[in-house]
Design a protein around this motif. Sequence first.
Motif, short mmCIF file in Angstrom:
data_model
loop_
_atom_site.label_atom_id
_atom_site.label_comp_id
_atom_site.label_asym_id
_atom_site.label_seq_id
_atom_site.Cartn_x
_atom_site.Cartn_y
_atom_site.Cartn_z
N ASP A 253 0.83 -1.20 0.00
CA ASP A 253 0.00 0.00 0.00
C ASP A 253 0.87 1.25 0.00
OD1 ASP A 253 -2.82 1.28 0.62
OD2 ASP A 253 -1.42 2.17 2.05
N SER A 254 1.91 1.26 0.83
CA SER A 254 2.81 2.41 0.90
C SER A 254 3.54 2.61 -0.42
CB SER A 254 3.81 2.24 2.04
OG SER A 254 3.16 2.19 3.30
N ILE A 255 4.04 1.52 -1.00
CA ILE A 255 4.77 1.63 -2.26
C ILE A 255 3.84 2.14 -3.36
CG2 ILE A 255 6.03 0.36 -4.03
CD1 ILE A 255 6.96 -1.56 -1.82
N SER A 256 2.60 1.62 -3.40
CA SER A 256 1.65 2.05 -4.42
C SER A 256 1.27 3.52 -4.26
CB SER A 256 0.38 1.19 -4.35
OG SER A 256 0.67 -0.16 -4.58
N SER A 257 1.39 4.03 -3.02
CA SER A 257 1.08 5.43 -2.75
C SER A 257 2.31 6.32 -2.85
CB SER A 257 0.48 5.57 -1.33
OG SER A 257 -0.70 4.80 -1.21
N GLU A 258 3.40 5.75 -3.37
CA GLU A 258 4.66 6.49 -3.53
C GLU A 258 5.18 7.00 -2.19
OE1 GLU A 258 4.01 9.45 -6.49
OE2 GLU A 258 3.47 8.01 -8.03
N GLU A 259 4.98 6.21 -1.16
CA GLU A 259 5.49 6.52 0.17
C GLU A 259 6.54 5.48 0.55
OE1 GLU A 259 2.07 6.35 2.62
OE2 GLU A 259 1.16 8.18 1.83
N LYS A 260 7.40 5.84 1.49
CA LYS A 260 8.41 4.88 1.96
C LYS A 260 7.76 3.95 2.97
CE LYS A 260 12.94 4.47 4.12
NZ LYS A 260 13.38 3.46 3.15
N PRO A 261 7.74 2.64 2.72
CA PRO A 261 7.12 1.71 3.67
C PRO A 261 7.95 1.53 4.93
CG PRO A 261 8.17 0.48 1.90
CD PRO A 261 8.28 1.95 1.54
N ASP A 262 7.30 1.16 6.00
CA ASP A 262 7.98 0.91 7.27
C ASP A 262 8.47 -0.53 7.29
OD1 ASP A 262 8.90 0.81 9.83
OD2 ASP A 262 6.93 0.92 10.80
N MET A 263 9.66 -0.75 6.78
CA MET A 263 10.20 -2.11 6.72
C MET A 263 10.63 -2.60 8.10
SD MET A 263 9.82 -2.67 3.54
CE MET A 263 10.69 -4.24 3.34
N ALA A 264 10.80 -1.68 9.06
CA ALA A 264 11.24 -2.08 10.40
C ALA A 264 10.22 -2.96 11.08
CB ALA A 264 11.51 -0.84 11.25
N GLN A 265 8.93 -2.85 10.69
CA GLN A 265 7.90 -3.66 11.33
C GLN A 265 8.07 -5.15 11.05
OE1 GLN A 265 3.96 -2.77 9.68
NE2 GLN A 265 4.92 -2.03 7.82
N LEU A 266 8.85 -5.49 10.02
CA LEU A 266 9.10 -6.91 9.73
C LEU A 266 9.93 -7.57 10.82
CD1 LEU A 266 9.87 -6.86 5.89
CD2 LEU A 266 7.70 -7.30 7.04
N LYS A 267 10.65 -6.75 11.60
CA LYS A 267 11.49 -7.31 12.66
C LYS A 267 10.66 -7.94 13.77
CE LYS A 267 15.26 -6.06 10.64
NZ LYS A 267 16.14 -7.10 10.04
N ASP A 268 9.35 -7.64 13.80
CA ASP A 268 8.48 -8.25 14.79
C ASP A 268 8.16 -9.71 14.45
OD1 ASP A 268 8.37 -5.87 16.16
OD2 ASP A 268 6.54 -5.19 15.17
N LEU A 269 8.48 -10.11 13.22
CA LEU A 269 8.18 -11.47 12.78
C LEU A 269 9.35 -12.41 13.08
CD1 LEU A 269 6.74 -10.69 9.22
CD2 LEU A 269 5.42 -11.25 11.28
N GLU A 270 9.07 -13.70 13.05
CA GLU A 270 10.15 -14.69 13.11
C GLU A 270 11.03 -14.51 11.87
OE1 GLU A 270 8.43 -18.53 13.28
OE2 GLU A 270 7.12 -18.05 14.98
N PRO A 271 12.31 -14.82 11.97
CA PRO A 271 13.21 -14.64 10.83
C PRO A 271 12.73 -15.30 9.54
CG PRO A 271 14.49 -15.08 12.81
CD PRO A 271 13.04 -15.26 13.18
N SER A 272 12.17 -16.50 9.66
CA SER A 272 11.72 -17.21 8.46
C SER A 272 10.56 -16.49 7.79
CB SER A 272 11.31 -18.64 8.80
OG SER A 272 10.25 -18.65 9.74
N LYS A 273 9.66 -15.93 8.60
CA LYS A 273 8.50 -15.20 8.05
C LYS A 273 8.93 -13.86 7.46
CE LYS A 273 4.95 -17.37 10.92
NZ LYS A 273 5.80 -18.37 11.55
N GLU A 274 9.91 -13.23 8.11
CA GLU A 274 10.45 -11.98 7.56
C GLU A 274 11.10 -12.25 6.20
OE1 GLU A 274 13.91 -8.63 8.54
OE2 GLU A 274 13.48 -10.24 9.97
#
Length: 499
Positions: free
Chosen positions: A336-357
């Motif tokens: 959604d962020s990329i489609s809106s030409e905004e920088k996505p919050d990739m840091a939120q992926l750190k909340d996931l297990e490494p395999s899911k990230e």
Amino acid sequence: MFANSTKQFVKEIDTGGRLIPLSRLNDSDRLHLLGLVRKKKRLFFWQKPRYFPTSFTLNDVLTEGDPIRPVVEESDFTTFEGSYEDSFAADAEANVLDGKVGANGKRSIKVKSSFGLLKRREVNVPQLLTAVQNRKINVNHPLVQQTREHGNEVLCIVREKILTTQKCSISEHDEGTSCSGMLGFNKPSIKVSVTERESIRHGSDVGLEIPAETALAYCIIELDVFCDGGFELCLLPDKPGSFRKECMKKPLGQNTHEVEVDAATLCKTNSECCPGGQKDICGGTPLSALEAWPEIKEYLKPLADLPKDRRSKLNKICYEMLFNGEQITLLEDILDSISSEEKPDMAQLKDLEPSKEKSITDLLHLLDVGTDQPNSDEPISGNEELLKSSYFFISAMEEMPDAGLAVLGICHELQILPSLTHLMTISSEHGLYSLEDPAISAFKDEWKFKVAQRLFSLSKVNLEVFESTVKATTMEKPGFLPVILCVVLYGFAVLREDA
């Protein structure tokens, strides 16, 4: 974990739909009464708006005059002791090579919440109406300018929020389920509890501490902003906020994210089924009357044009995500962020297990999206048409209920997705389909039919079997869930190459 807990809290406690769950714990500190929130209209008609609390309040963007000091009222809200379970069990028998293997699977998401005593803090709206009379917003304020320029956003103010009164902890447990044969997945369990101790102990894989005075949910009032900075508080549901179009410096639709895919384009229901020009799908409508397939195929064509090996890898990743709704939500947020030409919050992926990230980053790389720009303020770019197509597919997955995603995963394992896709694409005057059609003959198997029937029922479609036919029609007040299921089924068909 925090987003899942607040989302379930709002679902159980607010039947009227006014409360907005806070999705990020970090936003709690800047969610002040009369704080400004950006409300963003989404690209597809089934998507709910997104809300972004800002660091500004209404006073920060007003022109000359004394700061508004609202009358704030506080009261006990409730003591929340909730439990929720969404589960589906399926027994199935699937042909594997020359033999038969029994398959049994169960997915269960259990959420047990005990936020303790909660309180409501709200603005006295009648007094606020008097206080804002004849006041004006500085239309040259950077926040106002940038929100207006997006074209699909409005400004809102926080009128009410629900707060914790004591320290809590959220813990997530990853428990295995009993399964055999070809089905297998995990069931996450989220538990929220109150503690008075400084140290928090729990036997979970991941833990999160929630301090007192943490906002869990809030209500907003949208603002209707005039060209000269005058504004009105939109107090009724049918009075949406806006920036007046005549004030726009560029026409709407200039950016790709401002072109909305609406229901009228994607879902041309038969006028005899839905008389009076209704936009919603009516109950008892044959699936073929939805006439959504040409448009769905067009939106998913960029995915279909990918090389075979990339589609195969995407299919595997998307299938695995069916058993983890949090991954789908985070991925949808990024797209959604990329489609809106905004920088996505990739840091939120750190909340996931490494395999899911890794699954999400691998998928983004398959879509030609670079993710190795952690310190750059520039928006992440990629193939525009491919991104829009992928966003279309993933957003439909995100809109499905968790139980529906789990059952879809079972259908994937049982290899009946081609039959389901065929059932939703072929024409039938009354929603009747012959079981002699080789494409849907799999439904002669009682267990496979039951799994398919469960999937359809979770998308508000009645699936019935008779001696030689199958009937598929929409339930009463289905909303757009049948169309969403169409999008997801065809998306997987594209990735499987049987579209």
